[in-house]
Each structure stands twice: as structure tokens, then as C-alpha cells.
Scaffold this motif. Structure first.
Motif, PDB file in Angstrom:
ATOM      1  N   ASP A   1       0.822  -1.210   0.000  1.00  0.00           N
ATOM      2  CA  ASP A   1       0.000   0.000   0.000  1.00  0.00           C
ATOM      3  C   ASP A   1       0.859   1.263   0.000  1.00  0.00           C
ATOM      4  OD1 ASP A   1      -2.134  -1.701   0.048  1.00  0.00           O
ATOM      5  OD2 ASP A   1      -2.642  -1.339   2.146  1.00  0.00           O
ATOM      6  N   LEU A   2       2.006   1.187   0.672  1.00  0.00           N
ATOM      7  CA  LEU A   2       2.928   2.332   0.641  1.00  0.00           C
ATOM      8  C   LEU A   2       3.414   2.590  -0.780  1.00  0.00           C
ATOM      9  CD1 LEU A   2       5.122   1.773   3.823  1.00  0.00           C
ATOM     10  CD2 LEU A   2       3.462   3.587   3.443  1.00  0.00           C
ATOM     11  N   HIS A   3       3.676   1.507  -1.518  1.00  0.00           N
ATOM     12  CA  HIS A   3       4.127   1.663  -2.901  1.00  0.00           C
ATOM     13  C   HIS A   3       3.063   2.364  -3.729  1.00  0.00           C
ATOM     14  CE1 HIS A   3       4.342   0.066  -7.110  1.00  0.00           C
ATOM     15  NE2 HIS A   3       5.458   0.742  -7.003  1.00  0.00           N
ATOM     16  N   VAL A   4       1.813   1.938  -3.585  1.00  0.00           N
ATOM     17  CA  VAL A   4       0.723   2.558  -4.339  1.00  0.00           C
ATOM     18  C   VAL A   4       0.579   4.027  -3.955  1.00  0.00           C
ATOM     19  CG1 VAL A   4      -1.779   2.556  -4.699  1.00  0.00           C
ATOM     20  CG2 VAL A   4      -0.521   0.401  -4.696  1.00  0.00           C
ATOM     21  N   LEU A   5       0.598   4.309  -2.661  1.00  0.00           N
ATOM     22  CA  LEU A   5       0.442   5.683  -2.183  1.00  0.00           C
ATOM     23  C   LEU A   5       1.534   6.600  -2.721  1.00  0.00           C
ATOM     24  CD1 LEU A   5      -0.916   7.788  -0.285  1.00  0.00           C
ATOM     25  CD2 LEU A   5       0.711   7.021   1.455  1.00  0.00           C
ATOM     26  N   TYR A   6       2.788   6.196  -2.596  1.00  0.00           N
ATOM     27  CA  TYR A   6       3.886   7.061  -3.024  1.00  0.00           C
ATOM     28  C   TYR A   6       3.988   7.151  -4.544  1.00  0.00           C
ATOM     29  CZ  TYR A   6       5.396   8.089   1.632  1.00  0.00           C
ATOM     30  OH  TYR A   6       5.450   8.571   2.918  1.00  0.00           O
ATOM     31  N   SER A   7       3.569   6.104  -5.251  1.00  0.00           N
ATOM     32  CA  SER A   7       3.524   6.190  -6.712  1.00  0.00           C
ATOM     33  C   SER A   7       2.449   7.168  -7.148  1.00  0.00           C
ATOM     34  CB  SER A   7       3.252   4.820  -7.324  1.00  0.00           C
ATOM     35  OG  SER A   7       4.307   3.943  -7.050  1.00  0.00           O
TER      36      SER A   7
ATOM     37  N   LYS B   1       2.140  14.725  -8.609  1.00  0.00           N
ATOM     38  CA  LYS B   1       3.064  15.864  -8.740  1.00  0.00           C
ATOM     39  C   LYS B   1       3.412  16.115 -10.199  1.00  0.00           C
ATOM     40  CE  LYS B   1       5.125  15.310  -4.201  1.00  0.00           C
ATOM     41  NZ  LYS B   1       6.309  14.876  -3.450  1.00  0.00           N
ATOM     42  N   LEU B   2       3.665  15.035 -10.940  1.00  0.00           N
ATOM     43  CA  LEU B   2       3.945  15.200 -12.368  1.00  0.00           C
ATOM     44  C   LEU B   2       2.769  15.855 -13.078  1.00  0.00           C
ATOM     45  CD1 LEU B   2       5.607  11.849 -13.495  1.00  0.00           C
ATOM     46  CD2 LEU B   2       6.695  14.079 -13.290  1.00  0.00           C
ATOM     47  N   TYR B   3       1.590  15.409 -12.721  1.00  0.00           N
ATOM     48  CA  TYR B   3       0.373  15.915 -13.350  1.00  0.00           C
ATOM     49  C   TYR B   3       0.139  17.386 -13.006  1.00  0.00           C
ATOM     50  CZ  TYR B   3      -4.607  16.355 -14.342  1.00  0.00           C
ATOM     51  OH  TYR B   3      -5.816  16.780 -14.811  1.00  0.00           O
ATOM     52  N   LYS B   4       0.222  17.726 -11.743  1.00  0.00           N
ATOM     53  CA  LYS B   4      -0.066  19.100 -11.306  1.00  0.00           C
ATOM     54  C   LYS B   4       1.005  20.095 -11.757  1.00  0.00           C
ATOM     55  CE  LYS B   4      -3.980  19.185  -9.333  1.00  0.00           C
ATOM     56  NZ  LYS B   4      -5.050  19.892  -9.995  1.00  0.00           N
ATOM     57  N   LEU B   5       2.236  19.648 -11.778  1.00  0.00           N
ATOM     58  CA  LEU B   5       3.314  20.546 -12.195  1.00  0.00           C
ATOM     59  C   LEU B   5       3.487  20.558 -13.707  1.00  0.00           C
ATOM     60  CD1 LEU B   5       5.906  19.742  -9.399  1.00  0.00           C
ATOM     61  CD2 LEU B   5       4.393  21.717  -9.554  1.00  0.00           C
TER      62      LEU B   5
ATOM     63  N   LEU C   1       2.039  13.139 -21.277  1.00  0.00           N
ATOM     64  CA  LEU C   1       1.562  11.998 -20.502  1.00  0.00           C
ATOM     65  C   LEU C   1       0.252  12.278 -19.768  1.00  0.00           C
ATOM     66  CD1 LEU C   1       4.875  10.722 -18.877  1.00  0.00           C
ATOM     67  CD2 LEU C   1       3.674   9.769 -20.822  1.00  0.00           C
ATOM     68  N   ASN C   2      -0.336  13.443 -19.985  1.00  0.00           N
ATOM     69  CA  ASN C   2      -1.538  13.822 -19.234  1.00  0.00           C
ATOM     70  C   ASN C   2      -2.678  12.817 -19.374  1.00  0.00           C
ATOM     71  OD1 ASN C   2      -0.538  16.029 -17.956  1.00  0.00           O
ATOM     72  ND2 ASN C   2      -1.357  17.514 -19.405  1.00  0.00           N
TER      73      ASN C   2
ATOM     74  N   TYR D   1      -2.498   9.620 -20.031  1.00  0.00           N
ATOM     75  CA  TYR D   1      -2.131   8.413 -19.288  1.00  0.00           C
ATOM     76  C   TYR D   1      -2.271   8.646 -17.787  1.00  0.00           C
ATOM     77  CZ  TYR D   1       0.706   4.756 -17.223  1.00  0.00           C
ATOM     78  OH  TYR D   1       1.152   3.730 -16.445  1.00  0.00           O
ATOM     79  N   LEU D   2      -1.766   9.771 -17.305  1.00  0.00           N
ATOM     80  CA  LEU D   2      -1.838  10.079 -15.877  1.00  0.00           C
ATOM     81  C   LEU D   2      -3.281  10.227 -15.420  1.00  0.00           C
ATOM     82  CD1 LEU D   2       1.125  12.593 -15.485  1.00  0.00           C
ATOM     83  CD2 LEU D   2       1.031  10.230 -14.723  1.00  0.00           C
ATOM     84  N   ASN D   3      -4.131  10.859 -16.230  1.00  0.00           N
ATOM     85  CA  ASN D   3      -5.555  10.994 -15.878  1.00  0.00           C
ATOM     86  C   ASN D   3      -6.204   9.622 -15.705  1.00  0.00           C
ATOM     87  OD1 ASN D   3      -5.982  13.742 -15.639  1.00  0.00           O
ATOM     88  ND2 ASN D   3      -6.187  14.006 -17.848  1.00  0.00           N
ATOM     89  N   SER D   4      -5.940   8.728 -16.628  1.00  0.00           N
ATOM     90  CA  SER D   4      -6.557   7.405 -16.530  1.00  0.00           C
ATOM     91  C   SER D   4      -5.994   6.626 -15.346  1.00  0.00           C
ATOM     92  CB  SER D   4      -6.366   6.621 -17.822  1.00  0.00           C
ATOM     93  OG  SER D   4      -5.007   6.401 -18.078  1.00  0.00           O
ATOM     94  N   PHE D   5      -4.700   6.769 -15.083  1.00  0.00           N
ATOM     95  CA  PHE D   5      -4.076   6.079 -13.954  1.00  0.00           C
ATOM     96  C   PHE D   5      -4.634   6.596 -12.632  1.00  0.00           C
ATOM     97  CE2 PHE D   5      -0.738   5.561 -10.765  1.00  0.00           C
ATOM     98  CZ  PHE D   5      -0.508   4.189 -10.863  1.00  0.00           C
ATOM     99  N   ILE D   6      -4.732   7.908 -12.493  1.00  0.00           N
ATOM    100  CA  ILE D   6      -5.242   8.502 -11.265  1.00  0.00           C
ATOM    101  C   ILE D   6      -6.702   8.117 -11.049  1.00  0.00           C
ATOM    102  CG2 ILE D   6      -5.852  10.709 -10.173  1.00  0.00           C
ATOM    103  CD1 ILE D   6      -3.229  11.824 -11.379  1.00  0.00           C
ATOM    104  N   ASN D   7      -7.502   8.161 -12.098  1.00  0.00           N
ATOM    105  CA  ASN D   7      -8.915   7.773 -11.970  1.00  0.00           C
ATOM    106  C   ASN D   7      -9.060   6.302 -11.598  1.00  0.00           C
ATOM    107  OD1 ASN D   7      -9.884  10.332 -12.519  1.00  0.00           O
ATOM    108  ND2 ASN D   7      -9.931   9.957 -14.727  1.00  0.00           N
ATOM    109  N   LEU D   8      -8.233   5.450 -12.168  1.00  0.00           N
ATOM    110  CA  LEU D   8      -8.277   4.031 -11.844  1.00  0.00           C
ATOM    111  C   LEU D   8      -7.934   3.805 -10.374  1.00  0.00           C
ATOM    112  CD1 LEU D   8      -8.436   1.027 -12.754  1.00  0.00           C
ATOM    113  CD2 LEU D   8      -5.973   1.208 -13.178  1.00  0.00           C
ATOM    114  N   ARG D   9      -6.872   4.431  -9.900  1.00  0.00           N
ATOM    115  CA  ARG D   9      -6.461   4.250  -8.505  1.00  0.00           C
ATOM    116  C   ARG D   9      -7.455   4.847  -7.530  1.00  0.00           C
ATOM    117  NH1 ARG D   9      -3.206   0.050  -8.017  1.00  0.00           N
ATOM    118  NH2 ARG D   9      -1.500   0.190  -9.456  1.00  0.00           N
ATOM    119  N   LEU D  10      -8.074   5.963  -7.899  1.00  0.00           N
ATOM    120  CA  LEU D  10      -9.059   6.568  -7.001  1.00  0.00           C
ATOM    121  C   LEU D  10     -10.283   5.675  -6.863  1.00  0.00           C
ATOM    122  CD1 LEU D  10      -8.900  10.347  -7.996  1.00  0.00           C
ATOM    123  CD2 LEU D  10      -8.016   9.254  -5.930  1.00  0.00           C
ATOM    124  N   LYS D  11     -10.616   4.925  -7.922  1.00  0.00           N
ATOM    125  CA  LYS D  11     -11.731   3.993  -7.832  1.00  0.00           C
ATOM    126  C   LYS D  11     -11.407   2.850  -6.886  1.00  0.00           C
ATOM    127  CE  LYS D  11     -13.491   4.906 -12.440  1.00  0.00           C
ATOM    128  NZ  LYS D  11     -13.627   4.376 -13.802  1.00  0.00           N
TER     129      LYS D  11
END
Length: 168
Positions: free
Chosen positions: A131-137, A143-147, A153-154, A156-166
Motif C-alpha cells: 500500500d505504501l508503494h501505491v500511495l507514493y507512486s 506531482k507530475l500531473y499538477k506541475l 503523458l496527461n 495516461y496520468l488521468n486514466s491512472f489517477i482515476n483508476l487508482r481513485l476507484k
């Protein structure tokens, strides 16, 4: 610039021979040729085991909040340092770190060796290594997305973030 591969153990760049090593330590991360991270995980486990031994010896002298504080200062930093890189190792490699975490939970709650401890993880706010790995990833990607470092990669990052938030 001249690059020449002489054999598998020596690289020649501009007539300077560079020996090849099986692994190298760079910024306290041990990187080997196959990127298996097992050597680095064993290194972390060795460091963590020594610190857990100290905490174990102090368990009768100090209350749990001090033991927990010692865990957060002596053990936890080893677990989270660059975990977004090496944390994707197979569970069989991460198992040794999971055993270290289990040992601390058993110290903290005075639980015998073969007693189930899942409940104690939840009540102590200790995140399992996976879970620490998932959290820190996720934090890294956020950070990559916001900065906007990697605008290409936006999607890809959007889909990854949405998947993890689900998942949470």
C-alpha cells in the motif's frame, strides 16, 4: 566520442576502460544489471532488522507511542525512500519487508507469532509495504500531473489517477 564494448565485463569509452559490476549503490539505492531490486530489498531489510531489534529491547521500558515514534524515525524512512521505483518488485521479494513490518506490529501490540495481525495494522495506522508503494507512486504521478512536467503523458496520468481513485 568513441564507444566500444570489448567484452561483457569491460566497456571502453574514449580509450578509458570501465569495469562492469553486478550491482552499484547510487544514492543509497542498489541497482543491479537485471533491475530485480532484490539486493536493495535485502539491504533495506538488514538495516530495518537492526533498528527493530533496538525497538524490541526497549518495548518493556517505553510506552507504545514512543515505540511507534521510534518506528517512524528509524524504520519507516527505509521503507519509503524511492519506493515508487523499487516497490513494484514481485511480492516474493517484498515478503521480507512485510515480515519486518509484521514483527513491529507484534512488538507494538504484544501479539504472539502466529496470531493474525490484519486488525492491528488497521488500528495502528501502519500501511503495509504494498500500500505504501501505491500511495507514493500516486503522489509521484500527481506531482507530475499538477506541475505539468510531462504534458504528453496527461491522458495516461488521468486514466491512472482515476483508476487508482476507484480502488480506494
Amino acid at each position: 566520442f568513441h564507444f566500444q564494448l570489448v567484452n561483457t565485463s569491460v566497456v571502453n569509452i574514449n580509450n578509458i576502460c570501465i569495469n562492469r559490476f553486478n550491482s552499484v549503490k547510487f544514492l543509497v539505492i542498489i541497482i543491479n544489471g537485471s533491475l530485480s531490486w532484490l539486493e536493495h530489498i535485502n539491504y533495506i531489510s538488514c538495516k530495518v532488522t537492526k533498528n527493530l531489534g533496538i525497538i524490541y529491547r526497549l518495548k518493556l521500558k517505553f510506552p507504545n507511542f514512543i515505540l511507534y515514534s521510534l518506528y517512524n524515525s528509524l524504520v519507516f524512512p527505509y521503507f519509503i525512500y524511492c519506493i515508487s521505483i523499487w516497490g513494484c518488485s514481485p511480492k516474493s521479494h517484498l515478503h521480507i519487508l512485510k515480515l519486518n513490518q509484521n514483527f513491529f506490529v507484534r512488538i507494538l501490540f504484544n501479539v504472539i507469532k502466529f496470531h493474525p495481525i490484519t486488525f492491528y495494522y488497521e488500528s495502528s495506522n501502519i500501511w503495509p509495504i504494498e500500500d505504501l508503494h501505491v500511495l507514493y507512486s500516486l503522489c509521484f504521478f500527481f506531482k507530475l500531473y499538477k506541475l505539468n512536467y510531462c504534458s504528453h503523458l496527461n491522458d495516461y496520468l488521468n486514466s491512472f489517477i482515476n483508476l487508482r481513485l476507484k480502488l480506494f
